[in-house]
Design a protein around this motif. Sequence first.
Motif, PDB file in Angstrom:
ATOM      1  N   ASN A   1      45.547  38.730  27.830  1.00  0.00           N
ATOM      2  CA  ASN A   1      46.198  39.992  27.943  1.00  0.00           C
ATOM      3  C   ASN A   1      45.173  40.765  27.333  1.00  0.00           C
ATOM      4  O   ASN A   1      45.292  40.842  26.060  1.00  0.00           O
ATOM      5  N   PHE A   2      44.423  41.866  27.991  1.00  0.00           N
ATOM      6  CA  PHE A   2      43.468  42.644  27.273  1.00  0.00           C
ATOM      7  C   PHE A   2      44.000  43.570  26.276  1.00  0.00           C
ATOM      8  O   PHE A   2      43.315  43.857  25.201  1.00  0.00           O
TER       9      PHE A   2
ATOM     10  N   HIS B   1      43.562  39.380  36.227  1.00  0.00           N
ATOM     11  CA  HIS B   1      43.997  40.415  37.261  1.00  0.00           C
ATOM     12  C   HIS B   1      42.496  40.656  38.391  1.00  0.00           C
ATOM     13  O   HIS B   1      42.596  41.763  39.008  1.00  0.00           O
ATOM     14  N   TYR B   2      41.392  39.934  38.205  1.00  0.00           N
ATOM     15  CA  TYR B   2      40.315  40.161  38.806  1.00  0.00           C
ATOM     16  C   TYR B   2      40.432  39.629  40.246  1.00  0.00           C
ATOM     17  O   TYR B   2      40.911  38.511  40.461  1.00  0.00           O
ATOM     18  N   GLU B   3      40.125  40.469  41.177  1.00  0.00           N
ATOM     19  CA  GLU B   3      40.204  40.220  42.782  1.00  0.00           C
ATOM     20  C   GLU B   3      39.103  40.216  43.424  1.00  0.00           C
ATOM     21  O   GLU B   3      39.089  40.974  44.513  1.00  0.00           O
ATOM     22  N   ALA B   4      37.863  39.886  42.894  1.00  0.00           N
ATOM     23  CA  ALA B   4      36.523  39.829  43.430  1.00  0.00           C
ATOM     24  C   ALA B   4      36.338  41.310  43.923  1.00  0.00           C
ATOM     25  O   ALA B   4      35.973  41.791  45.016  1.00  0.00           O
ATOM     26  N   ASP B   5      36.048  42.409  42.910  1.00  0.00           N
ATOM     27  CA  ASP B   5      35.694  43.386  43.154  1.00  0.00           C
ATOM     28  C   ASP B   5      34.252  43.522  43.808  1.00  0.00           C
ATOM     29  O   ASP B   5      33.532  42.648  43.334  1.00  0.00           O
TER      30      ASP B   5
ATOM     31  N   VAL C   1      39.289  47.508  45.892  1.00  0.00           N
ATOM     32  CA  VAL C   1      40.444  46.665  45.607  1.00  0.00           C
ATOM     33  C   VAL C   1      41.339  47.677  44.927  1.00  0.00           C
ATOM     34  O   VAL C   1      41.135  48.336  43.768  1.00  0.00           O
ATOM     35  N   ALA C   2      42.461  47.924  45.561  1.00  0.00           N
ATOM     36  CA  ALA C   2      43.509  48.779  45.076  1.00  0.00           C
ATOM     37  C   ALA C   2      44.249  48.201  43.674  1.00  0.00           C
ATOM     38  O   ALA C   2      44.403  47.096  43.594  1.00  0.00           O
ATOM     39  N   GLY C   3      44.469  49.105  42.978  1.00  0.00           N
ATOM     40  CA  GLY C   3      44.797  48.937  41.378  1.00  0.00           C
ATOM     41  C   GLY C   3      43.771  48.279  40.490  1.00  0.00           C
ATOM     42  O   GLY C   3      44.114  48.066  39.533  1.00  0.00           O
TER      43      GLY C   3
ATOM     44  N   VAL D   1      42.815  50.292  31.649  1.00  0.00           N
ATOM     45  CA  VAL D   1      42.995  48.953  31.120  1.00  0.00           C
ATOM     46  C   VAL D   1      44.026  48.266  32.127  1.00  0.00           C
ATOM     47  O   VAL D   1      45.452  48.879  31.801  1.00  0.00           O
ATOM     48  N   ARG D   2      43.912  47.422  32.990  1.00  0.00           N
ATOM     49  CA  ARG D   2      45.415  47.018  33.577  1.00  0.00           C
ATOM     50  C   ARG D   2      45.936  45.752  32.874  1.00  0.00           C
ATOM     51  O   ARG D   2      45.219  44.987  32.276  1.00  0.00           O
TER      52      ARG D   2
END
Length: 320
Positions: free
Chosen positions: A302-303, A254-258, A273-275, A285-286
Amino acid sequence: MLEFLRQTFLGADGYGFVIFVWTLGALEFSFGLYKKRWNKNEKWVDIACYTLPKLVIKPAVAYFTLRFLPYALPGLKGSFNWVPFFWGALIIAITDDLTQYWYHRLHHELPWLWRFHRTHHSANYMGMAMASRQNVIYSLFFSQTYVTSTLVYLGLGVPAVIVKGIKSVITTLAHSSIPWDKPFYQYKVLHPIAWVLERTISTPATHHAHHAATTDDGVGYYKGNFGNMFFIWDIIFGTAHISRQYPEAYGISHYEADPWYAQLAWPIFKSNVAGSELAADGPMVRVDINKVEPKEDSNFRNFHESQQIGNKIDNETVYI
């Protein structure tokens, strides 16, 4: 003079280590091992996380700790001066690295601590720059920095310089994208050395597994392999996984380049970054996203599995 040479060339911040890091970095880029994944944002994350904690935070923590200790432990300065170098180095190595093992492990096991360590796992590549990719708050409270500073105050300064230099080399090589341990697994004559090596110190195969995007392929194991200099802590505490293979994918799904500043100094600066776990209203924890990617990025972690960490691996995949 001997102590000066040790501090100048052998320490974790000495010229010798600096030359080593630059040489390793040049080799990684020459071989194209970053696979064009080191974009502008990731460069800023790695550079900022290397410079601020290493050049400012850790030296400042050590300095103020050493200034505080005369008040906390009056009359004990240099009380370990009588300890021979070998035993002093052993004391430093064990206390420093064992403390870091538990500090690291807790940041995976306790969800409320995860976001301080998340930066170290967000990149979808491995390289020597990853060794210092940490949030500044995580670096500020590095437990081993305080422990080692205390032992230096007590008289183990020279052993500390040598041990920290050796540790820096081992951890940097373990994060490197160069699989220097591969020959030990390929040639049968070297298998006995490999068996001892991979159970003693961190290697690319064991530590890359910790940075893998999944634990479902028998190679990745972000639920364990927490050792920094010594891998033996994972053996002792049942968090070891040895496969002698390298993951196909790294990072978190779920990493989206924070933004680099959020990864460097969350929660002081938040992600836009939303979410994101680093966003102002982000989750602690997402849950991972199940998305389709090219093969090398197709496995994701899966964290939530990390909360079950600590179960001993009963079926290590080791080819001897």
